[in-house]
Design an enzyme around this catalytic site. Structure first.
Site: not given
Length: 331
Positions: A197, A111, A194
């Site tokens: 959202k 991340k 993946k």
């Protein structure tokens, strides 16, 4: 009956990957477990969130969970920040966990990337709070995907070290639960990533509030390759976009990939996408319609969360108060 804890971040609109990878399995787990489901808003603010958007998204996530079949009477559904035991135990675990353990967490590295110095300390110690989320309830089972398995191993390390350091047998071992039928859903625009959202393109995902027209448009635009669908599942391995669409069809219809290819293999993507759209519309649109109905009554959603928080607090408070006594806090 074993106690399950599982959390989901209330950011963005829940998408098909959230549903097939987690929410649908939560619904099934209610049959034979004591379930505690949490909207982890403390985790959400490890990256900046617009305050009003976070409040609205927490209600929207609650609505989706209820629409999908979570039963807040038989089980517990609440938002994390409403139960102070999470933050209190999280700080204690910050002091039990070791820097070397956190440095090995691959999800933070993924991340943060090369810009890790500009990320929040909260993102770095996120796994310690996740351990507190689970152990504040002495939950023994946690449904996780592969990306969270390492965090669960850390939670067990923290529990064992706490027990050792304070000479107690207080926290239980946590079992990673990989529910049958869990699915890893990939982006409609890139089959190697993946479905998310947080992706800037809404065309990359099926949102659980999409209507039939939106679903049909996104599937028509979904990336494919020029070859027809194969008849052998092994031939999908080098075709990520085709594999993704076939696997979505399979998991929603209760078929195997081989069954799907036996029915649709050898044809072009046009007819297959039309069939996939029908399967998706049947699965998603009832949840979307119920979600929209629930969102018209925000006071009901707030009441569900308040009641859930009170019930969660009744479990967590004595556990965390005893932890505070064990570490020497004056009570």
């Amino acid at each position: 009956m074993q106690r399950i804890f599982s959390g989901i971040q209330p950011t963005g609109i829940p998408q098909l990957g959230n549903y097939l990878g987690a929410i649908r399995n939560w619904v099934a787990l209610q049959q034979d477990h004591e379930c505690i489901f949490c909207l982890v808003d403390l985790h959400a603010i490890t990256v900046w969130q617009d305050p009003e958007a976070l409040r609205q998204q927490t209600l929207a996530q609650t609505a989706v969970l209820l629409a999908a079949g979570i039963d807040p009477k038989a089980h517990i559904l609440f938002n994390q920040s409403a139960v102070s035991a999470h933050a209190r135990l999280g700080w204690i675990f910050n002091c039990v966990s070791r820097l070397g353990w956190l440095n090995r967490m691959t999800q933070f590295k993924d991340k943060a990337g090369k810009d890790r110095e500009n990320h929040s300390a909260g993102l770095y110690i996120y796994p310690n709070l996740m351990a507190a989320d689970i152990l504040a309830y002495k939950a023994t089972r946690v449904p996780v995907g592969d990306d969270q398995r390492q965090h669960l191993e850390l939670a067990n390390d923290i529990a064992q070290k706490f027990n050792h350091d304070y000479g107690v047998d207080f926290f239980p071992a946590i079992e990673a639960l990989i529910p049958a039928g869990a699915a890893r859903v990939m982006s409609l625009r890139d089959g190697t990533k993946k479905m998310s959202k947080s992706d800037p393109s809404a065309q990359s995902r099926i949102e659980m509030t999409d209507d039939a027209d939106a679903i049909a448009l996104k599937i028509r635009r979904a990336k494919t390759d020029p070859e027809p669908l194969p008849t052998d599942p092994a031939d999908l391995q080098s075709r990520p976009e085709a594999r993704n669409l076939v696997e979505i069809y399979a998991v929603l219809s209760g078929m195997t990939v081989a069954d799907v290819l036996a029915r649709h293999g050898g044809t072009g993507f046009g007819p297959f996408k039309a069939a996939l759209t029908d399967v998706l519309v049947a699965a998603v649109t009832p949840i979307g319609a119920e979600t929209r109905r629930l969102l018209d009554a925000p006071e009901h959603l707030q009441a569900v969360l308040r009641e859930g928080a009170a019930r969660a607090n009744a479990i967590a408070e004595p556990i965390v108060s005893e932890v505070e006594r064990l570490v020497g806090f004056l009570k």
